[in-house]
Design an enzyme around this catalytic site. Structure first.
Site, PDB file in Angstrom:
ATOM      1  N   SER A 202      20.545 -22.748  18.093  1.00  0.00           N
ATOM      2  CA  SER A 202      20.793 -22.830  19.543  1.00  0.00           C
ATOM      3  C   SER A 202      22.469 -22.816  19.512  1.00  0.00           C
ATOM      4  O   SER A 202      22.902 -22.138  20.612  1.00  0.00           O
ATOM      5  CB  SER A 202      20.710 -24.184  19.774  1.00  0.00           C
ATOM      6  OG  SER A 202      19.381 -24.677  19.704  1.00  0.00           O
ATOM      7  N   HIS A 249      25.260 -26.851  20.720  1.00  0.00           N
ATOM      8  CA  HIS A 249      25.485 -25.831  22.003  1.00  0.00           C
ATOM      9  C   HIS A 249      26.995 -25.619  22.436  1.00  0.00           C
ATOM     10  O   HIS A 249      27.267 -24.637  22.654  1.00  0.00           O
ATOM     11  CB  HIS A 249      24.512 -26.572  23.116  1.00  0.00           C
ATOM     12  CG  HIS A 249      23.285 -26.616  22.710  1.00  0.00           C
ATOM     13  ND1 HIS A 249      22.233 -26.696  23.730  1.00  0.00           N
ATOM     14  CD2 HIS A 249      22.450 -26.302  21.851  1.00  0.00           C
ATOM     15  CE1 HIS A 249      21.063 -26.655  23.375  1.00  0.00           C
ATOM     16  NE2 HIS A 249      21.105 -26.540  22.136  1.00  0.00           N
TER      17      HIS A 249
END
Length: 298
Positions: A202, A249
């Protein structure tokens, strides 16, 4: 009335942008400097003056043009490759291979996690990075536990990675992907709870989101689609019900924006210095975050 290739008709013909001659769904304001066909970022080849289309660079497909340059370059100055998605395919393959092994042998994931053991639970943390296993910052980028997790990441990698690989070139694209992933791992290591296991690509994927936004702004494309997609992903990121490591993220996103800006805005005369200097600065930040957290744990 038939629509000519490379054009789009609507109610306001004066304001409509032409579309790429190879990708009819992509509007563009850039044309090949040799044949004047409209070209999108994926089809642009940097030449001594402006950009040229792949056919003119190769010498033609019936156009009669000679090769544009001995070493055709992408928008960011990378070498033009015959398969502009090769690295993206390899990265998808590596992630899928690691996922399949993890499904057959779940304990395999324990050797790849950034923090702790899988599945996350109250336990005495196993922090290999603090014990000198820095490679976990890297291996955790390729480990996924849930099918929905790898499905989302691989679809995003395919959609975002291909155009970026074509626009940046393989070396710059790989640097963007790996350093963004490392930045996400480092920020997770720095501020996540010591029993919060972290795994997945991610961080690298959000790095691609950031770089895509920078590239679209550089090409003066409509930013609303990528902004909307990013906002939706951030909503999921901070939803406590999904148990997502938001640190990865955000770390990857910031790194992707910084590296992407350095890649597409570097002046031609100092292009390599600016581009790889930017990568070096982000890597230095990764090292600093890792050292700071390690000093707190040891």
């Amino acid at each position: 009335m038939d629509q000519a290739p490379g054009s789009r008709q609507d109610g306001d013909a004066h304001s409509a942008l032409p579309v790429c001659y190879r990708h009819a769904d992509r509007e563009t304001g850039v044309r090949c400097t040799r044949c004047e066909r409209p070209i999108c970022p994926e089809c642009m080849v940097s030449a001594s003056v402006g950009f040229q289309c792949p056919e003119c660079v190769r010498g033609g497909s019936g156009t009669g043009h000679a090769p544009a340059a001995n070493q055709p370059r992408t928008l960011a100055g990378g070498a033009v490759a015959a398969d502009p998605r090769l690295l993206t395919k390899i990265l998808v393959g590596i992630n899928l291979a690691v996922f399949l092994v993890g499904q057959i042998r779940p304990s395999f994931l324990d050797n790849l996690l950034l923090i702790g053991q899988w599945p996350p639970a109250p336990f005495t943390p196993v922090d290999g990075v603090a014990e000198g296993q820095w490679y976990l910052l890297f291996t955790s980028m390729f480990a996924h536990e849930a099918i929905w997790h790898i499905a989302f990441n691989m679809m995003s990698l395919w959609w975002l990675g291909g155009p970026l690989e074509a626009a940046l070139g393989r070396v710059r694209y790989l640097a963007l992907y790996l350093i963004s992933g490392l930045a996400g791992s480092a920020l997770t290591y720095l501020i996540a709870a010591p029993n919060q296991a972290s795994l997945g690509a991610s961080g690298a994927i959000f790095g691609l989101f950031g770089a895509t936004a920078v590239l679209m702004r550089r090409m003066r494309y409509d930013m609303r689609p990528i902004i909307a997609l990013l906002v939706i992903n951030l909503i999921f990121t901070f939803n406590p019900g999904f148990n997502i490591a938001w640190q990865a993220h955000i770390g990857g996103l910031v790194a992707g924006v910084v590296i992407g800006y350095g890649m597409v805005h570097a002046p031609r005369e100092r292009r390599a210095l600016v581009q790889f200097g930017t990568c070096a600065l982000v890597l230095a930040a990764v090292v600093v975050m890792t050292l700071v957290r390690t000093s707190q744990l040891t």
